[in-house]
Design a protein around this motif. Structure first.
Motif, PDB file in Angstrom:
ATOM      1  N   GLU A  38      -7.218  -8.675  -3.438  1.00  0.00           N
ATOM      2  CA  GLU A  38      -7.734  -7.537  -2.692  1.00  0.00           C
ATOM      3  C   GLU A  38      -8.341  -7.962  -1.359  1.00  0.00           C
ATOM      4  N   SER A  39      -8.741  -9.223  -1.274  1.00  0.00           N
ATOM      5  CA  SER A  39      -9.391  -9.686  -0.043  1.00  0.00           C
ATOM      6  C   SER A  39      -8.386 -10.091   1.030  1.00  0.00           C
ATOM      7  N   ILE A  40      -7.096 -10.002   0.747  1.00  0.00           N
ATOM      8  CA  ILE A  40      -6.080 -10.357   1.747  1.00  0.00           C
ATOM      9  C   ILE A  40      -5.957  -9.234   2.760  1.00  0.00           C
ATOM     10  N   ASP A  41      -6.272  -9.518   3.991  1.00  0.00           N
ATOM     11  CA  ASP A  41      -6.112  -8.559   5.079  1.00  0.00           C
ATOM     12  C   ASP A  41      -4.835  -8.915   5.836  1.00  0.00           C
ATOM     13  N   LEU A  42      -3.876  -7.993   5.826  1.00  0.00           N
ATOM     14  CA  LEU A  42      -2.550  -8.283   6.386  1.00  0.00           C
ATOM     15  C   LEU A  42      -2.636  -8.626   7.866  1.00  0.00           C
ATOM     16  N   TYR A  43      -3.395  -7.840   8.613  1.00  0.00           N
ATOM     17  CA  TYR A  43      -3.489  -8.096  10.047  1.00  0.00           C
ATOM     18  C   TYR A  43      -4.103  -9.463  10.328  1.00  0.00           C
ATOM     19  N   SER A  44      -5.186  -9.802   9.607  1.00  0.00           N
ATOM     20  CA  SER A  44      -5.843 -11.085   9.852  1.00  0.00           C
ATOM     21  C   SER A  44      -4.921 -12.247   9.537  1.00  0.00           C
ATOM     22  N   GLN A  45      -4.169 -12.125   8.435  1.00  0.00           N
ATOM     23  CA  GLN A  45      -3.264 -13.203   8.056  1.00  0.00           C
ATOM     24  C   GLN A  45      -2.155 -13.383   9.088  1.00  0.00           C
ATOM     25  N   LEU A  46      -1.559 -12.256   9.517  1.00  0.00           N
ATOM     26  CA  LEU A  46      -0.483 -12.351  10.506  1.00  0.00           C
ATOM     27  C   LEU A  46      -1.018 -12.809  11.857  1.00  0.00           C
ATOM     28  N   ASP A  47      -2.201 -12.326  12.222  1.00  0.00           N
ATOM     29  CA  ASP A  47      -2.789 -12.740  13.497  1.00  0.00           C
ATOM     30  C   ASP A  47      -3.085 -14.238  13.508  1.00  0.00           C
ATOM     31  N   MET A  48      -3.514 -14.755  12.374  1.00  0.00           N
ATOM     32  CA  MET A  48      -3.778 -16.201  12.282  1.00  0.00           C
ATOM     33  C   MET A  48      -2.468 -16.988  12.420  1.00  0.00           C
ATOM     34  N   ILE A  49      -1.393 -16.484  11.783  1.00  0.00           N
ATOM     35  CA  ILE A  49      -0.084 -17.154  11.892  1.00  0.00           C
ATOM     36  C   ILE A  49       0.388 -17.157  13.337  1.00  0.00           C
ATOM     37  N   VAL A  50       0.214 -16.006  14.018  1.00  0.00           N
ATOM     38  CA  VAL A  50       0.646 -15.887  15.410  1.00  0.00           C
ATOM     39  C   VAL A  50      -0.144 -16.844  16.301  1.00  0.00           C
TER      40      VAL A  50
END
Length: 364
Positions: A232-244
């Motif tokens: 539940e703590s996975i934030d899609l935007y934060s994860q993708l932004d970190m990858i970018v």
């Protein structure tokens, strides 16, 4: 509107004076001429044409001296322009060249000419103030809309920050539970297992077995809770932004427009697809720019990943054959991407006319 009311007042004053001293049934003619010309001046705002018409009317006044009382009303549109010298000099020239104009009419024309200037100045000032007021009102409305939009963005950002902080706190708590309580429970279960080996008494063995089962059940519940909290703590935007942000192979742009977070499996799938696609760019592309677009539509999530790299003819033929046969093998990691999209009942298309483009749609 203001100019029309001014002209009505001036024509009325001139007509009243003219009719007071005229008893001819033809007295209506100059009134109609002045009304027609004034109306035409209002509709066709060309100063040269207005000057020509005023000069023509002044020429008529040489033969019909009584018509001069209407001349200031016609000169209204030329006031406060670069022709205003003519407005002042024209009546004076008529007075000098026409001895039939009496002194009373002369004073009336001079007075009405002064009135024309005053009214024109007042109207010009009023129009200017009206324009400034309209501009100020429009600017105020625009600023108000901008502030409203900024406040809305601030509220959205605030909600996003609160949600992100909440997710991060859940993640921290789950890690602490895993590192502390999980390790203590694991150690306790191992110690109880050791005691069971050396225990001789049946009653003690039965008690230790029951205790081990309870601790194991508690361990399983803690593990499930930790996994649930972490997921539940996975934030899609934060994860993708970190990858970018970690991608440094070339220039990259990321556009994220999702209001409703997708389900957890879809989150993991999208993250994995983006990672695999960027890895393909590093390994197989000579692109100088990558664009990632993730958008939400009423019924689908849309992911577009595109680079501006150039493909060789052999690569294009290979990709075309793979797309037609739907067998990508293990090359370029495309098979993993296709399988992930199929797992969500989504659609995937590849384009390589201008660089390489992956177009993915996943139903909600």
């Amino acid at each position: 509107m203001y100019g029309i009311s001014d002209k009505i007042i001036l024509i009325f004053c001139s007509a009243a004076y003219y009719l007071f001293y005229s008893d001819s049934y033809l007295a209506i003619i100059p009134i109609l001429i002045v009304i027609a010309l004034s109306s035409l001046f209002t509709y066709y705002d060309n100063k040269k044409f207005q000057l020509f018409a005023c000069l023509s009317f002044a020429a008529i006044c040489l033969f019909m001296p009584s018509y001069i009382v209407f001349l200031p009303a016609l000169l209204y549109d030329l006031c406060l322009t670069h022709y205003q010298l003519i407005v002042i000099s024209l009546p004076i020239l008529l007075f000098i060249n026409n001895k039939l104009i009496n002194l009373e009419t002369m004073f009336f024309v001079i007075g009405i000419t002064i009135l024309v200037y005053l009214i024109k100045y007042k109207t010009a000032k009023l129009i200017k103030l009206q324009k400034e007021y309209n501009d100020l009102r429009d600017n105020s409305v625009e600023i108000s809309l901008q502030l409203e939009a900024k406040n809305k963005d601030l509220l959205l950002n605030q909600d996003a920050q609160i949600n992100l902080a909440t997710l991060n706190e859940r993640n921290r708590i789950s890690k602490e539970i895993h590192d502390n309580i999980g390790h203590l429970l694991s150690r306790s279960i191992i110690q109880i297992g050791a005691l069971l080996i050396v225990a001789k008494d049946e009653v003690i063995t039965k008690g230790l077995t029951s205790l081990k089962e309870s601790l194991s059940e508690g361990m399983d519940q803690v593990r499930n809770s930790i996994h649930k909290m972490y997921d539940e703590s996975i934030d899609l935007y934060s994860q993708l932004d970190m990858i970018v942000k970690e991608f440094t192979a070339c220039q990259i742009s990321f556009d994220y427009d999702i209001k409703t977070p997708p389900a957890l499996p879809v989150k993991h799938g999208l993250i994995a697809i983006v990672k695999e696609s960027l890895a393909n760019v590093i390994r197989h592309s000579n692109a100088s720019k990558v664009v990632i677009l993730l958008r939400e539509h009423p019924a689908i999530y849309q992911l577009i990943i595109q680079d501006n790299g150039s493909l060789m003819d052999d690569q294009k033929k290979h990709l075309t054959a793979a797309i037609e046969s739907k067998t990508f093998g293990t090359g370029m990691g495309l098979n993993n991407i296709v399988e992930r999209v199929k797992g969500f009942d989504g659609n995937i298309n590849f384009y390589f006319d201008n660089g390489f483009k992956i177009f993915i749609t996943i139903p909600k």
